[in-house]
Motif scaffolding. Structure first.
Motif, PDB file in Angstrom:
ATOM      1  N   GLU A 152       6.448  43.529  -3.311  1.00 54.12           N
ATOM      2  CA  GLU A 152       6.946  44.782  -3.905  1.00 54.12           C
ATOM      3  C   GLU A 152       5.858  45.503  -4.685  1.00 54.12           C
ATOM      4  O   GLU A 152       5.784  46.746  -4.672  1.00 54.12           O
ATOM      5  CB  GLU A 152       8.158  44.488  -4.793  1.00 54.12           C
ATOM      6  CG  GLU A 152       9.366  44.018  -4.008  1.00 54.12           C
ATOM      7  CD  GLU A 152      10.666  44.674  -4.432  1.00 54.12           C
ATOM      8  OE1 GLU A 152      10.635  45.681  -5.169  1.00 54.12           O
ATOM      9  OE2 GLU A 152      11.715  44.193  -4.009  1.00 54.12           O
ATOM     10  N   ASP A 200      14.323  41.393   2.900  1.00 53.03           N
ATOM     11  CA  ASP A 200      14.569  41.932   1.564  1.00 53.03           C
ATOM     12  C   ASP A 200      15.043  43.378   1.671  1.00 53.03           C
ATOM     13  O   ASP A 200      15.514  43.817   2.730  1.00 53.03           O
ATOM     14  CB  ASP A 200      13.317  41.797   0.694  1.00 53.03           C
ATOM     15  CG  ASP A 200      12.141  42.631   1.203  1.00 53.03           C
ATOM     16  OD1 ASP A 200      12.277  43.284   2.263  1.00 53.03           O
ATOM     17  OD2 ASP A 200      11.078  42.630   0.550  1.00 53.03           O
ATOM     18  N   SER A 201      14.908  44.134   0.603  1.00 46.68           N
ATOM     19  CA  SER A 201      15.417  45.509   0.591  1.00 46.68           C
ATOM     20  C   SER A 201      14.571  46.470   1.413  1.00 46.68           C
ATOM     21  O   SER A 201      14.918  47.656   1.518  1.00 46.68           O
ATOM     22  CB  SER A 201      15.502  46.023  -0.858  1.00 46.68           C
ATOM     23  OG  SER A 201      14.223  46.037  -1.461  1.00 46.68           O
ATOM     24  N   TYR A 202      13.482  46.000   2.024  1.00 44.58           N
ATOM     25  CA  TYR A 202      12.650  46.829   2.902  1.00 44.58           C
ATOM     26  C   TYR A 202      12.770  46.401   4.365  1.00 44.58           C
ATOM     27  O   TYR A 202      11.976  46.834   5.202  1.00 44.58           O
ATOM     28  CB  TYR A 202      11.188  46.784   2.448  1.00 44.58           C
ATOM     29  CG  TYR A 202      10.960  47.544   1.167  1.00 44.58           C
ATOM     30  CD1 TYR A 202      10.684  48.907   1.187  1.00 44.58           C
ATOM     31  CD2 TYR A 202      11.051  46.906  -0.069  1.00 44.58           C
ATOM     32  CE1 TYR A 202      10.497  49.622   0.010  1.00 44.58           C
ATOM     33  CE2 TYR A 202      10.861  47.610  -1.250  1.00 44.58           C
ATOM     34  CZ  TYR A 202      10.590  48.970  -1.201  1.00 44.58           C
ATOM     35  OH  TYR A 202      10.403  49.670  -2.375  1.00 44.58           O
ATOM     36  N   SER A 205      18.502  46.609   7.753  1.00 41.25           N
ATOM     37  CA  SER A 205      19.234  47.833   8.084  1.00 41.25           C
ATOM     38  C   SER A 205      18.278  49.016   8.209  1.00 41.25           C
ATOM     39  O   SER A 205      17.141  48.993   7.725  1.00 41.25           O
ATOM     40  CB  SER A 205      20.268  48.133   7.002  1.00 41.25           C
ATOM     41  OG  SER A 205      19.618  48.502   5.788  1.00 41.25           O
ATOM     42  N   GLU A 207      18.567  51.838   6.686  1.00 40.96           N
ATOM     43  CA  GLU A 207      18.302  52.335   5.335  1.00 40.96           C
ATOM     44  C   GLU A 207      17.159  51.558   4.680  1.00 40.96           C
ATOM     45  O   GLU A 207      16.290  52.144   4.032  1.00 40.96           O
ATOM     46  CB  GLU A 207      19.561  52.221   4.462  1.00 40.96           C
ATOM     47  CG  GLU A 207      20.676  53.160   4.857  1.00 40.96           C
ATOM     48  CD  GLU A 207      21.566  52.589   5.962  1.00 40.96           C
ATOM     49  OE1 GLU A 207      22.599  53.214   6.231  1.00 40.96           O
ATOM     50  OE2 GLU A 207      21.221  51.533   6.537  1.00 40.96           O
ATOM     51  N   ASN A 208      17.151  50.245   4.865  1.00 44.61           N
ATOM     52  CA  ASN A 208      16.098  49.426   4.262  1.00 44.61           C
ATOM     53  C   ASN A 208      14.755  49.658   4.937  1.00 44.61           C
ATOM     54  O   ASN A 208      13.719  49.771   4.264  1.00 44.61           O
ATOM     55  CB  ASN A 208      16.464  47.948   4.338  1.00 44.61           C
ATOM     56  CG  ASN A 208      17.532  47.554   3.327  1.00 44.61           C
ATOM     57  OD1 ASN A 208      17.958  48.360   2.511  1.00 44.61           O
ATOM     58  ND2 ASN A 208      17.976  46.307   3.393  1.00 44.61           N
ATOM     59  N   ARG A 209      14.743  49.735   6.264  1.00 42.74           N
ATOM     60  CA  ARG A 209      13.479  49.942   6.976  1.00 42.74           C
ATOM     61  C   ARG A 209      12.882  51.314   6.681  1.00 42.74           C
ATOM     62  O   ARG A 209      11.669  51.496   6.742  1.00 42.74           O
ATOM     63  CB  ARG A 209      13.697  49.755   8.481  1.00 42.74           C
ATOM     64  CG  ARG A 209      13.867  48.308   8.888  1.00 42.74           C
ATOM     65  CD  ARG A 209      14.000  48.130  10.396  1.00 42.74           C
ATOM     66  NE  ARG A 209      15.334  48.433  10.863  1.00 42.74           N
ATOM     67  CZ  ARG A 209      15.648  49.413  11.697  1.00 42.74           C
ATOM     68  NH1 ARG A 209      14.702  50.237  12.155  1.00 42.74           N
ATOM     69  NH2 ARG A 209      16.896  49.598  12.082  1.00 42.74           N
ATOM     70  N   ARG A 211      13.162  52.792   3.763  1.00 40.15           N
ATOM     71  CA  ARG A 211      12.999  52.939   2.315  1.00 40.15           C
ATOM     72  C   ARG A 211      11.563  53.309   1.922  1.00 40.15           C
ATOM     73  O   ARG A 211      11.332  54.199   1.100  1.00 40.15           O
ATOM     74  CB  ARG A 211      13.427  51.649   1.605  1.00 40.15           C
ATOM     75  CG  ARG A 211      13.546  51.786   0.098  1.00 40.15           C
ATOM     76  CD  ARG A 211      13.989  50.464  -0.541  1.00 40.15           C
ATOM     77  NE  ARG A 211      15.197  49.939   0.076  1.00 40.15           N
ATOM     78  CZ  ARG A 211      16.446  50.321  -0.237  1.00 40.15           C
ATOM     79  NH1 ARG A 211      16.610  51.250  -1.168  1.00 40.15           N
ATOM     80  NH2 ARG A 211      17.482  49.797   0.376  1.00 40.15           N
TER      81      ARG A 211
END
Length: 364
Positions: A152, A200-202, A205, A207-209, A211
């Motif tokens: 991150e 993780d959040s990246y 989905s 949306e995550n990809r 981000r």
């Protein structure tokens, strides 16, 4: 007036026609310091003289490790920005808009330049001046070195690097800032489900990809002043279960909400070994699809080589502009030739060239 030669206004920028020059890497920084040279001045300046509406620089790295090769241009220092300012002034003095493509090559960075490297290909060894690459995971592009997975903090640095590059680009005078999210480079690597397998959040989905890209768009927009923000997408990976035009259209809408003004639609580059069905204008349907589905302005690129073809693309509404690459390398004055062939009345033929009009008279 042919559609190809009608002006286009984006934000406060009016571009004199719809015939534009895309980013084309030159691998010509012999000093390996990212500073553009006389080559870049002459190479890009010739297209402004030749009548293009917009001239976009080659992929310009936002950090040293973001370069495709050690001969790429950059905009991570003030010295580089100052050198770019000279190029911008020349382009603008001949009536064209000046754009810069801001990029980070990710796992496809630190490669041998495609010419002048004695035929060597793949990753440039660290012992020879290469560097550690980064990516969404430690999966390497085929034949390249294994990248370091961005954590991150590393992702935050990438966003900050794009923001700083945008500030420098504005200082240099660029009126268009294009974010490179295509051709398998870092932002495309995060978008493509065939490359980004993070949990993780990246990753995962859509949306995550998306981000990281959306953070970059927002950061660039916040630092772009009155400059126009483009995003270049590859609209397909040309592979099953990969990135495709539907995802591109969805993310383009999100990017527009985040501050992007316009989109440049190409294809491919994320993974090796795919078959791309090359033919005249083969990527235009992807641009048309994204334009219709996302309701955004787009430019089309890919084997667009003659005036009638370019005019039909714009006049039909398939795209709002065309980007002429290889044909412009063959004829830097393609826009002037196209204007003559289409009967467009323009007032930006350089006086120095009026003695050699298109088409050439029989007794010339």
């Amino acid at each position: 007036m042919p559609a190809l030669f009608t002006p286009l206004t984006l934000r406060n920028l009016t571009i004199r026609n719809r015939v534009w020059i895309p980013a084309m890497c030159q691998y010509s920084v012999e000093a390996r310091d990212g500073v553009p040279t006389d080559w870049h001045l002459v190479h890009l300046g010739q297209f402004a003289i030749g009548g293009a509406g917009l001239v976009i620089s080659e992929a310009t790295a936002v950090s040293p490790e973001g370069r495709i090769s050690d001969r790429d241009t950059g905009i991570w220092t003030d010295e580089q920005a100052d050198a770019w300012a000279r190029v911008v002034r020349f382009i603008q003095s001949h009536g064209a808009a000046a754009g810069i493509q801001l990029g980070h090559a990710g796992r496809k960075a630190s490669t041998f330049a495609p010419w002048g490297s004695d035929g060597r290909r793949g990753s440039l060894p660290i012992a020879d001046g290469g560097w550690e690459t980064v990516g969404p995971t430690t999966d390497a592009f085929d034949g390249f070195a294994v990248p370091r997975e961005l954590d991150e903090a590393g992702i935050d640095r990438v966003v900050a690097d794009f923001a700083a590059a945008a500030r420098r680009a504005v200082t240099a005078g660029f009126s268009v800032l294009e974010i490179h999210a295509a051709h398998g480079y870092l932002l495309h690597q995060f978008l493509s489900p065939l490359v980004n397998t993070r949990t993780d959040s990246y990753g995962g989905s859509l949306e995550n990809r998306a981000r990281l890209l959306l953070r970059v768009v927002q950061a660039v927009r916040e630092n772009a002043g009155n400059s126009v923000v483009f995003v270049r997408f590859s609209a397909t990976d040309w592979a099953p279960d990969g990135w495709d035009e539907g995802q591109t259209a969805t993310v383009a809408r999100w990017a527009a909400d985040a501050g992007a003004d316009f989109f440049d639609i190409s294809t491919g580059g994320a993974i090796p070994g795919v078959e791309i069905p090359l033919s005249p204008g083969y990527q235009v349907p992807f641009a048309a699809s994204v334009r219709a589905a996302a309701g955004v302005g787009v430019a089309a690129v890919g084997l667009i080589t003659d005036a009638a073809q370019a005019e039909e693309i714009v006049a039909s509404g398939s795209a709002d502009a065309v980007l002429i690459g290889r044909e412009a390398l063959r004829d830097p004055h393609f826009p002037l030739r196209a204007a003559a062939e289409l009967g467009a009345r323009i007032d930006y033929v350089p006086g120095q060239y009026e003695r050699a009009p298109y088409p050439a008279p029989a007794n010339s």
